[in-house]
Write an enzyme that holds these catalytic residues in place. Structure first.
Site, PDB file in Angstrom:
ATOM      1  N   LYS A 106       0.593  -1.102  -0.064  1.00  0.00           N
ATOM      2  CA  LYS A 106       0.100   0.079   0.028  1.00  0.00           C
ATOM      3  C   LYS A 106       0.555   1.034   0.178  1.00  0.00           C
ATOM      4  O   LYS A 106       1.593   1.955   0.700  1.00  0.00           O
ATOM      5  CB  LYS A 106      -0.923   0.176   1.449  1.00  0.00           C
ATOM      6  CG  LYS A 106      -1.745   1.080   1.286  1.00  0.00           C
ATOM      7  CD  LYS A 106      -2.388   1.491   2.379  1.00  0.00           C
ATOM      8  CE  LYS A 106      -1.419   3.634   2.800  1.00  0.00           C
ATOM      9  NZ  LYS A 106      -1.823   4.025   1.323  1.00  0.00           N
ATOM     10  N   GLY A 166       7.368   5.043   7.587  1.00  0.00           N
ATOM     11  CA  GLY A 166       6.441   5.707   8.272  1.00  0.00           C
ATOM     12  C   GLY A 166       6.940   6.654   9.266  1.00  0.00           C
ATOM     13  O   GLY A 166       7.364   6.861   9.741  1.00  0.00           O
ATOM     14  N   GLU A 201       4.064   8.005  15.203  1.00  0.00           N
ATOM     15  CA  GLU A 201       2.732   7.526  15.235  1.00  0.00           C
ATOM     16  C   GLU A 201       2.545   6.151  14.378  1.00  0.00           C
ATOM     17  O   GLU A 201       1.365   5.539  15.600  1.00  0.00           O
ATOM     18  CB  GLU A 201       2.216   9.016  15.119  1.00  0.00           C
ATOM     19  CG  GLU A 201       0.998   9.539  15.786  1.00  0.00           C
ATOM     20  CD  GLU A 201       0.701  10.504  15.221  1.00  0.00           C
ATOM     21  OE1 GLU A 201       0.378  11.542  14.624  1.00  0.00           O
ATOM     22  OE2 GLU A 201      -0.738  10.569  15.130  1.00  0.00           O
ATOM     23  N   GLY A 235       3.529   4.093  13.136  1.00  0.00           N
ATOM     24  CA  GLY A 235       3.848   2.734  13.739  1.00  0.00           C
ATOM     25  C   GLY A 235       3.776   1.958  15.075  1.00  0.00           C
ATOM     26  O   GLY A 235       3.223   0.451  14.833  1.00  0.00           O
ATOM     27  N   GLU A 242       9.542   1.140  10.053  1.00  0.00           N
ATOM     28  CA  GLU A 242      11.083   2.207   9.849  1.00  0.00           C
ATOM     29  C   GLU A 242      10.378   2.943  10.152  1.00  0.00           C
ATOM     30  O   GLU A 242       9.973   3.953   9.471  1.00  0.00           O
ATOM     31  CB  GLU A 242      11.687   2.543   8.604  1.00  0.00           C
ATOM     32  CG  GLU A 242      11.946   0.521   7.594  1.00  0.00           C
ATOM     33  CD  GLU A 242      13.600   0.379   8.567  1.00  0.00           C
ATOM     34  OE1 GLU A 242      14.552   1.287   9.179  1.00  0.00           O
ATOM     35  OE2 GLU A 242      14.568  -0.595   8.684  1.00  0.00           O
ATOM     36  N   CYS A 254      13.312  10.291   6.390  1.00  0.00           N
ATOM     37  CA  CYS A 254      14.033  10.128   8.270  1.00  0.00           C
ATOM     38  C   CYS A 254      14.988  10.806   8.592  1.00  0.00           C
ATOM     39  O   CYS A 254      14.994  10.516   9.990  1.00  0.00           O
ATOM     40  CB  CYS A 254      13.272   8.706   8.415  1.00  0.00           C
ATOM     41  SG  CYS A 254      14.650   7.149   7.282  1.00  0.00           S
ATOM     42  N   GLU A 280       9.720  15.966  15.332  1.00  0.00           N
ATOM     43  CA  GLU A 280      10.047  15.349  13.976  1.00  0.00           C
ATOM     44  C   GLU A 280       9.486  16.565  13.015  1.00  0.00           C
ATOM     45  O   GLU A 280       8.169  16.519  13.092  1.00  0.00           O
ATOM     46  CB  GLU A 280      10.158  13.944  13.254  1.00  0.00           C
ATOM     47  CG  GLU A 280      10.688  14.029  11.679  1.00  0.00           C
ATOM     48  CD  GLU A 280      10.451  12.221  11.227  1.00  0.00           C
ATOM     49  OE1 GLU A 280       8.894  12.455  11.712  1.00  0.00           O
ATOM     50  OE2 GLU A 280      11.180  12.019  10.641  1.00  0.00           O
TER      51      GLU A 280
END
Ligand code: NAP
Length: 501
Positions: free
Chosen positions: A182, A235, A238, A240, A257, A291, A392
């Site tokens: 996805k 991603g 939150e 994750g 990740e 990231c 972030e």
């Protein structure tokens, strides 16, 4: 079918080696962040479409059409896949430029790197211990078999669409799994194209499926359906956490990740001619939407103002503009929402008392006035507990923090929920290595940033993730281990372990 009419690109779902409309014919638009215009219409998978893709992947896996091929056979097909990717670099790169705003320089290197990744993985496939024979003990023979896990679902973000999908697809396929991806709703195009190319290369139908659609809806099925054995996610931290919780109900394997707020420590002896452009590359590459961006800079008192001054002067030389132009260094950020979020953080920084020494403004590019461009932004006098040092931002914003002792710098570097990457700028590599020992991060650069190798593992400490992509480690992430014990003892009295008799 991918279909380019005039300027509008169209893609459907890719299930069982075929283009398929969503069962309720829903579609969604994909926008070009360079100018805010619609560039594509894509079928939007429903929950039922997602279940269909999972069922297809399960059938393909259980049939053995791919999972029971020898690794040599799988390697041959994957090598063909790499070769087809190399013939389609232009189209794949354009799909990523148009949807993600990646600069031409970056987007054209990604498909080539994806093909190189496949070659590297095939090489590793040949070296991998698929079967390990343990030393014989008595009349027992023992082997360890490493087998595919089964059906993998992959959920990927918008920032580096092609590579972040391929970091999951390639090892999953190499080890014999089936996969459903996805992609992020902002950037599904290049992943859909890859599935079509995989079929052309000979990956059997049902082994590689792509279901674009809503994160909440499609993601919910992919992380909870009992036929999915593993979830691979890249991603935000939150989402994750959410995925990990959802996957736990059926004890799926999970690799995550996630986000980062990576610190770089600048020692007084750093070679600033290299460090200054390196630091800017660290937080401005892909407009800071990486990231592992180096977004917290810890600078020694003695060189603090000099570093700020030189960073600001060097930032001026970065060309912000049209990603299609070969001399553009920074293209747009992904969306109006992301631009507003970054500008919001810049306001937060000013309110927290940080000193804005460069940037901080939206950039209006001539001819692309509706695009989402922003200046490289540098804050001085940042304290590590400020929000702009802890959260972030996912944009080109640097928080520069002062330190006087190395212990203080290391403590601040580690004082974060994240642990994806870190770095040290110094001429003294021995000291650098001592500092590296103290840093809690999955990748640490000495006098560099963003450089990666396919044969080195990549992943996070702390809340930056679980598991590793790349390196040999990733092959273990897509296999499960079976211990096979064979007793060659013919007589019962040779089996002393049967102690119940
Ligand atoms: P995100 O909002 O977490 O979305 C990532 C993916 O998850 C998208 O496909 C999204 O779908 C999907 N999703 C959203 N809600 C979901 C749910 N409830 N259940 C399942 N899936 C769901 O992240 P992003 O904004 O795309 O990407 C930026 C983040 O990724 C940053 O935090 C960055 O640090 C991180 N990242 C980490 C790495 C790494 O290797 N560590 C690499 C790149 C990026 P929709 O697009 O449809 O919402």
């Amino acid at each position: 079918m991918p279909n380019e009419t005039e300027q509008l690109i169209e893609f459907s779902l890719y299930i069982n080696g075929k283009w398929q409309s969503a069962e309720d014919n829903q579609t969604f638009n994909v926008y070009n962040p360079a100018n805010g215009q619609i560039i594509a219409k894509v079928s939007k998978a429903s929950k039922d479409d997602t279940v269909k893709a999972i069922t297809t992947a399960r059938k393909a896996f259980d049939s053995g059409v791919w999972s029971r091929k020898s690794y040599q056979e799988r390697g041959e097909v994957l090598t063909q896949f790499a070769s087809i990717i190399r013939k389609n670099i232009d189209e794949i790169a354009q799909l990523d430029i148009l949807s993600s705003g990646a600069t031409r320089r970056k987007a054209y290197s990604d498909p080539a790197r994806a093909a190189d990744l496949i070659d590297q993985m095939v090489k590793k496939l040949h070296q991998f211990a698929h079967v390990e024979f343990l030393p014989t003990v008595g009349s027992n023979h023992n082997e360890v078999w490493r087998e595919p896990i089964g059906v993998v679902s992959a959920i990927t973000p918008w920032n580096v669409p092609l590579m972040l999908a391929m970091l999951k697809v390639v090892p999953a396929l190499a080890m014999g799994n089936s996969i459903i991806v996805k992609p992020a709703s902002n950037t599904p195009l290049s992943t859909l194209k890859m599935a079509e190319l995989a079929t052309q290369a000979g990956i059997p139908d049902g082994v590689f499926n792509v279901v674009p659609g809503s994160g909440a809806e499609v993601g919910d099925v992919l992380t909870t359906h009992p036929s999915v054995d593993k979830v691979a996610f890249t991603g935000s931290t939150e989402i994750g956490k959410n995925i990990m919780a959802q996957a736990s109900d059926t004890i799926k394997r999970v690799t995550l990740e996630l986000g980062g707020k990576s610190p770089a420590i600048v020692l007084p002896d750093a070679d600033l001619d290299i460090a200054i452009p390196g630091i800017l590359h660290g937080f401005c590459f892909h407009s800071g939407q990486i990231c592992m961006s180096g977004t917290r800079l810890l600078v020694h008192d003695s060189i603090y103002e000099e570093v700020l001054d030189r960073l600001a002067k060097c930032a001026e030389t970065i060309k912000v503009g049209d990603p299609q132009s070969p001399d553009t260094g920074m293209g747009p950020v992904i969306s109006k929402g992301q631009l507003d979020s970054i500008l919001g953080y810049i306001d937060v920084g000013i309110q927290e008392g940080a000193r804005l020494v460069y940037g901080g403004q939206r950039v209006i590019v001539e001819g692309l006035e509706e695009g989402y461009y922003i200046q490289p932004t540098i804050f001085a006098d940042v304290h590590n507990d400020m929000r702009i040092a802890q959260e972030e931002i996912f944009g080109p914003v640097l928080a520069v923090i002062r330190y006087s002792t190395l212990e203080e710098a290391i403590e601040m570097a580690n004082d974060s929920i994240y642990g994806l990457a870190a770095g040290v700028w110094t001429k003294d590599v021995v000291t650098a290595k001592q500092i590296v020992k103290e840093l809690r991060a999955g990748t640490v650069w000495i006098n560099d940033w963003h450089t990666m190798r396919f044969d080195a593992p990549f992943g996070g400490y702390k809340q930056s993730g679980i598991g590793r992509e790349l390196g040999e480690d990733v092959l273990y992430e897509y296999t499960q281990t079976k211990h096979v014990h064979t007793s060659l003892a013919r007589e019962l009295d040779q089996r002393p372990a049967y102690s119940i008799f």
